[in-house]
Scaffold this active site. Structure first.
Site: not given
Length: 402
Positions: A98, A140
């Site tokens: 990310y 996640e």
């Protein structure tokens, strides 16, 4: 959620960012892949990149998330986030990726908007990004933990080798594979409607990944997927993975599969009337749902809707009909564009004359135009928008529509 100062800045700049988000996403991917070519080779779908659909999906999700934050500051769009997180988990996305995305996304924003990106604007949109990213990372992590990978939900090894034990040519363009794991480790059960990622090495050495719905019966150690050959057209490239699987994968071949993921599942439906609508290869998760309903003795009304090009193109047609016949209160409505038998209708699916019981929960899978049309008709018939669930094969362009 979003701070008051950032919310005001995002609200003021959202029109400009929204107008440029298509160009921003294009430059983002160009910069990302220039710096990390391995991501395009082994993670991102090269076909979707070539067609531009992944850029549209990214633009739609960012714009939708930011709009939701400023219009509904008291909550967050968990349904959208969960859908994205399931796809990321099936790909084995790691938290550290990310930061890589943020670096190239903000470089693209600055490149496109130039001097309009003041420190205040950059800080506000950075807050938006990390609200979305951290929410996805948390979801996640939970999904990885449920899948048994690593301690504390770390990604661990997302891939497992499975051997093809049966290959069945369903139609001219659809082939089914039954697979068993090569190792002796337990097989985690899946929920009807979920999918797995399949990773395969292509001729140029790339390890491309695609998602395929599990169309077998939950509770088995065997995985069954059905793959439609993507032929390509004027604006879309040929499906390199689907064509590779059709041409080269036989009994004895080994494929790498992820654990099952996906949020199109039957939750708390014991007392609710159901409507299961599919078109084309969208039949695959619906067949798994029907198999589950038949196996568990589901007794409420189930309306089954399917549209296809012709009976010969109707993949898993026998399964579709067999499971429907096992349900005590099921009605089947079929549309074929050509060669429709007397028990089906000719043309596109039209629910005008299809009875829909009050309190119906609907599950849709198929091309976006089909699902949008069915959803609109269901809402006209009184089905609550929150009770209409869908699955998109490929990038989710629902939010990217004009």
């Amino acid at each position: 959620m979003l701070s008051e100062q950032s919310a005001a800045t995002v609200r003021a700049t959202l029109p400009a960012v929204g107008a440029a988000i298509g160009e921003i996403s294009e430059r983002f991917y160009a910069g990302l892949f220039a710096a990390h070519p391995d991501l395009l080779r082994d993670l991102f779908n090269r076909g979707n990149q070539a067609a531009g659909t992944q850029r549209q999906a990214l633009a739609g999700s960012i714009a939708a998330f930011a709009t939701h934050l400023v219009e509904h500051p008291e909550d967050r769009p968990d349904a959208m986030l969960t859908r994205i997180a399931h796809k990321h988990a099936s790909l084995g996305i790691a938290p550290e990726q990310y930061e890589v995305v943020r670096e190239h996304l903000f470089a693209a924003i600055a490149d496109v908007l130039g001097e309009a990106v003041t420190p205040e604007v950059a800080a506000a949109w950075d807050e938006v990004y990390w609200l979305m990213a951290n929410a996805l990372i948390a979801i996640e992590r939970r999904l990885y933990e449920e899948s048994g990978f690593g301690e504390g939900g770390e990604r661990g090894d997302a891939w497992r080798e499975w051997e093809v034990v049966e290959r069945v040519q369903e139609t001219a363009d659809v082939v089914s594979f039954r697979l068993r794991p090569l190792d002796d480790a337990p097989v985690r059960d899946f929920r009807a409607g979920q999918y797995v990622s399949v990773r395969t090495r292509l001729a140029d050495g790339a390890r491309q990944i695609r998602q395929y719905s599990l169309c077998g019966t939950p509770g088995s150690d065997v995985r069954r997927i059905s793959v439609k050959r993507v032929s390509g057209g004027a604006t879309t490239p040929e499906g390199e993975v689907s064509n590779h699987l059709h041409a080269h994968v036989e009994v004895g071949s080994v494929l790498e599969l992820s654990e099952p993921y996906g949020d199109l599942v039957l939750d708390d439906v014991q007392s609710a009337p159901l409507l299961l609508a599919s078109a084309g290869i969208g039949v695959t998760p619906i067949v798994a749902m029907l198999a589950h309903l038949a196996a568990t003795g589901h007794g409420t009304p189930v309306t089954i809707v399917h549209a296809d090009r012709s009976p010969a193109d109707h993949a898993l047609r026998t399964d579709h009909e067999t499971y429907a016949a096992k349900l005590p209160d099921a009605s089947v409505h079929l549309w074929y564009e050509r060669e429709a038998p007397e028990y089906a209708r000719t043309g596109l699916a039209d629910l005008t004359d299809v009875p829909v019981a009050p309190g119906t929960r609907a599950y849709l899978c198929g091309p976006l135009p089909f699902m949008r049309a069915v959803r609109a008709q269901l809402i006209e018939k009184g089905v609550a928008p929150a009770d209409v669930h869908y699955e998109v094969f490929g990038p989710d362009l629902w939010l990217a529509r004009a």
